[in-house]
Design a protein around this motif. Sequence first.
Motif, PDB file in Angstrom:
ATOM      1  N   LEU A  77       0.646  -1.138   0.175  1.00 28.09           N
ATOM      2  CA  LEU A  77      -0.109  -0.104   0.030  1.00 28.09           C
ATOM      3  C   LEU A  77       0.962   1.268   0.015  1.00 28.09           C
ATOM      4  CD1 LEU A  77      -2.892  -1.067   2.541  1.00 28.09           C
ATOM      5  CD2 LEU A  77      -2.979  -0.655   0.244  1.00 28.09           C
ATOM      6  N   THR A  78       2.185   1.096   0.651  1.00 25.48           N
ATOM      7  CA  THR A  78       2.754   2.171   0.697  1.00 25.48           C
ATOM      8  C   THR A  78       3.337   2.820  -0.656  1.00 25.48           C
ATOM      9  OG1 THR A  78       4.931   1.078   1.144  1.00 25.48           O
ATOM     10  CG2 THR A  78       3.630   1.751   2.903  1.00 25.48           C
ATOM     11  N   LEU A  79       3.363   1.780  -1.671  1.00 23.48           N
ATOM     12  CA  LEU A  79       3.889   2.101  -3.042  1.00 23.48           C
ATOM     13  C   LEU A  79       2.935   2.710  -3.885  1.00 23.48           C
ATOM     14  CD1 LEU A  79       6.266  -0.944  -3.476  1.00 23.48           C
ATOM     15  CD2 LEU A  79       6.715   1.169  -2.735  1.00 23.48           C
ATOM     16  N   ILE A  80       1.649   2.864  -3.438  1.00 21.17           N
ATOM     17  CA  ILE A  80       0.606   3.392  -4.488  1.00 21.17           C
ATOM     18  C   ILE A  80       0.663   4.994  -4.457  1.00 21.17           C
ATOM     19  CG2 ILE A  80      -1.845   3.719  -4.733  1.00 21.17           C
ATOM     20  CD1 ILE A  80      -2.295   0.936  -3.350  1.00 21.17           C
ATOM     21  N   GLN A  81       0.843   5.499  -5.551  1.00 24.68           N
ATOM     22  CA  GLN A  81       1.125   6.994  -5.913  1.00 24.68           C
ATOM     23  C   GLN A  81      -0.051   7.395  -6.776  1.00 24.68           C
ATOM     24  OE1 GLN A  81       4.665   7.188  -7.520  1.00 24.68           O
ATOM     25  NE2 GLN A  81       6.005   6.731  -5.692  1.00 24.68           N
ATOM     26  N   ALA A  82      -0.312   8.631  -6.628  1.00 25.57           N
ATOM     27  CA  ALA A  82      -1.345   9.397  -7.646  1.00 25.57           C
ATOM     28  C   ALA A  82      -1.107   9.196  -9.087  1.00 25.57           C
ATOM     29  CB  ALA A  82      -1.480  10.802  -7.261  1.00 25.57           C
ATOM     30  N   ASP A  83      -2.055   8.686  -9.695  1.00 23.34           N
ATOM     31  CA  ASP A  83      -1.975   8.664 -11.299  1.00 23.34           C
ATOM     32  C   ASP A  83      -1.137   7.476 -11.528  1.00 23.34           C
ATOM     33  OD1 ASP A  83      -3.327  11.162 -11.884  1.00 23.34           O
ATOM     34  OD2 ASP A  83      -1.499  12.336 -11.334  1.00 23.34           O
ATOM     35  N   SER A  84      -1.001   6.254 -10.744  1.00 24.04           N
ATOM     36  CA  SER A  84      -0.432   5.127 -11.179  1.00 24.04           C
ATOM     37  C   SER A  84      -1.497   4.123 -11.189  1.00 24.04           C
ATOM     38  CB  SER A  84       0.664   4.922 -10.122  1.00 24.04           C
ATOM     39  OG  SER A  84       0.062   4.686  -8.736  1.00 24.04           O
ATOM     40  N   ASP A  85      -0.923   3.031 -11.829  1.00 25.06           N
ATOM     41  CA  ASP A  85      -1.978   1.576 -11.969  1.00 25.06           C
ATOM     42  C   ASP A  85      -1.987   1.004 -10.791  1.00 25.06           C
ATOM     43  OD1 ASP A  85      -2.679   2.724 -14.461  1.00 25.06           O
ATOM     44  OD2 ASP A  85      -1.299   1.474 -15.582  1.00 25.06           O
ATOM     45  N   GLY A 112     -17.749   6.454  -7.806  1.00 26.16           N
ATOM     46  CA  GLY A 112     -18.109   7.415  -6.777  1.00 26.16           C
ATOM     47  C   GLY A 112     -17.023   8.373  -6.544  1.00 26.16           C
ATOM     48  N   ALA A 113     -15.644   7.830  -6.675  1.00 32.20           N
ATOM     49  CA  ALA A 113     -14.298   8.678  -6.376  1.00 32.20           C
ATOM     50  C   ALA A 113     -13.855   9.139  -7.773  1.00 32.20           C
ATOM     51  CB  ALA A 113     -13.572   7.770  -5.720  1.00 32.20           C
ATOM     52  N   HIS A 114     -14.590   8.849  -8.923  1.00 32.01           N
ATOM     53  CA  HIS A 114     -14.231   9.138 -10.231  1.00 32.01           C
ATOM     54  C   HIS A 114     -12.903   8.673 -10.555  1.00 32.01           C
ATOM     55  CE1 HIS A 114     -17.582  12.167 -10.269  1.00 32.01           C
ATOM     56  NE2 HIS A 114     -17.104  12.482  -9.000  1.00 32.01           N
ATOM     57  N   ILE A 115     -12.780   7.313 -10.398  1.00 34.18           N
ATOM     58  CA  ILE A 115     -11.497   6.500 -10.564  1.00 34.18           C
ATOM     59  C   ILE A 115     -11.835   5.662 -11.701  1.00 34.18           C
ATOM     60  CG2 ILE A 115      -9.813   4.933  -9.904  1.00 34.18           C
ATOM     61  CD1 ILE A 115     -10.187   5.953  -6.943  1.00 34.18           C
ATOM     62  N   TYR A 116     -10.988   5.830 -12.849  1.00 33.90           N
ATOM     63  CA  TYR A 116     -11.284   5.041 -14.198  1.00 33.90           C
ATOM     64  C   TYR A 116     -10.762   3.680 -13.491  1.00 33.90           C
ATOM     65  CZ  TYR A 116     -10.048   2.672 -18.181  1.00 33.90           C
ATOM     66  OH  TYR A 116      -9.921   1.784 -19.377  1.00 33.90           O
ATOM     67  N   HIS A 117     -11.445   2.526 -14.333  1.00 37.01           N
ATOM     68  CA  HIS A 117     -11.031   1.182 -13.964  1.00 37.01           C
ATOM     69  C   HIS A 117     -11.528   0.307 -15.131  1.00 37.01           C
ATOM     70  CE1 HIS A 117     -15.275   1.749 -12.420  1.00 37.01           C
ATOM     71  NE2 HIS A 117     -15.515   0.349 -12.763  1.00 37.01           N
TER      72      HIS A 117
END
Length: 226
Positions: free
Chosen positions: A11-19, A38-43
């Motif tokens: 989880l610590t490696l998750i960054q904004a605009d990353s897959d 709801g969070a407007h996250i493309y998936h």
Amino acid sequence: MKVDLWRPNSLTLIQADSDVDVHIGHGDIRELKGRLKGAHIYHRVLISNLQKEIEKQLAVRSTRKRRSDFQYDYEVYHSLDEIKSWMFEMNRTHPHVVDMFSIGRSYEGRPLYILQVWTGDRSKLGKRTHPYKKAVWMDCGVHAREWIGPAFCQWFVKEALNSYRTDPVMRRLMNHLNFYIMPVFNVDGYHYSWTTDRLWRKTRSRIARYQCRGVDANRNWKVKWC
């Protein structure tokens, strides 16, 4: 909702605009999609039926195994017992370059086997001789479900044994280095991934004060342990 994080592996490696790749159960799909929307996250769905893909993988292995009973198939995945038998066979058929030994036992009591691949004077095995040969340590199968790891270690041994007489690069490596190869580091977890839970990742150890079973073996070392 239970979410199995596949990529990145923390989880610590998750960054904004990353897959980010995750695995969830069929019953949680609607909830997860709702939260992402709801969070407007493309998936998007990469594998719609993981169990079907697992069964397909094992079916290919079964078919190829029937076709090649007379020889070891390096292009399919093998169970822990099959890998252990293969290690004994490598030691038996290549005694001049392969030694096999155990460095102990796992939490569940399984032997931890190593192959030493090298060239040199076998009469001096285990004795101090000069000059020293440097060593290369290679372990595979730290994460139980990542079957490609043990497959790679087996492939490396095959290539080394088949080529060192004719390939000057491999011959030079084996003349100057001792290769210590552990095809399955996490033997308990690997066996469990074959018999019970294909997606099991950790070891199978128990710690009294925790309810969770096992640890993630490659995060269980002290800082700068080597």
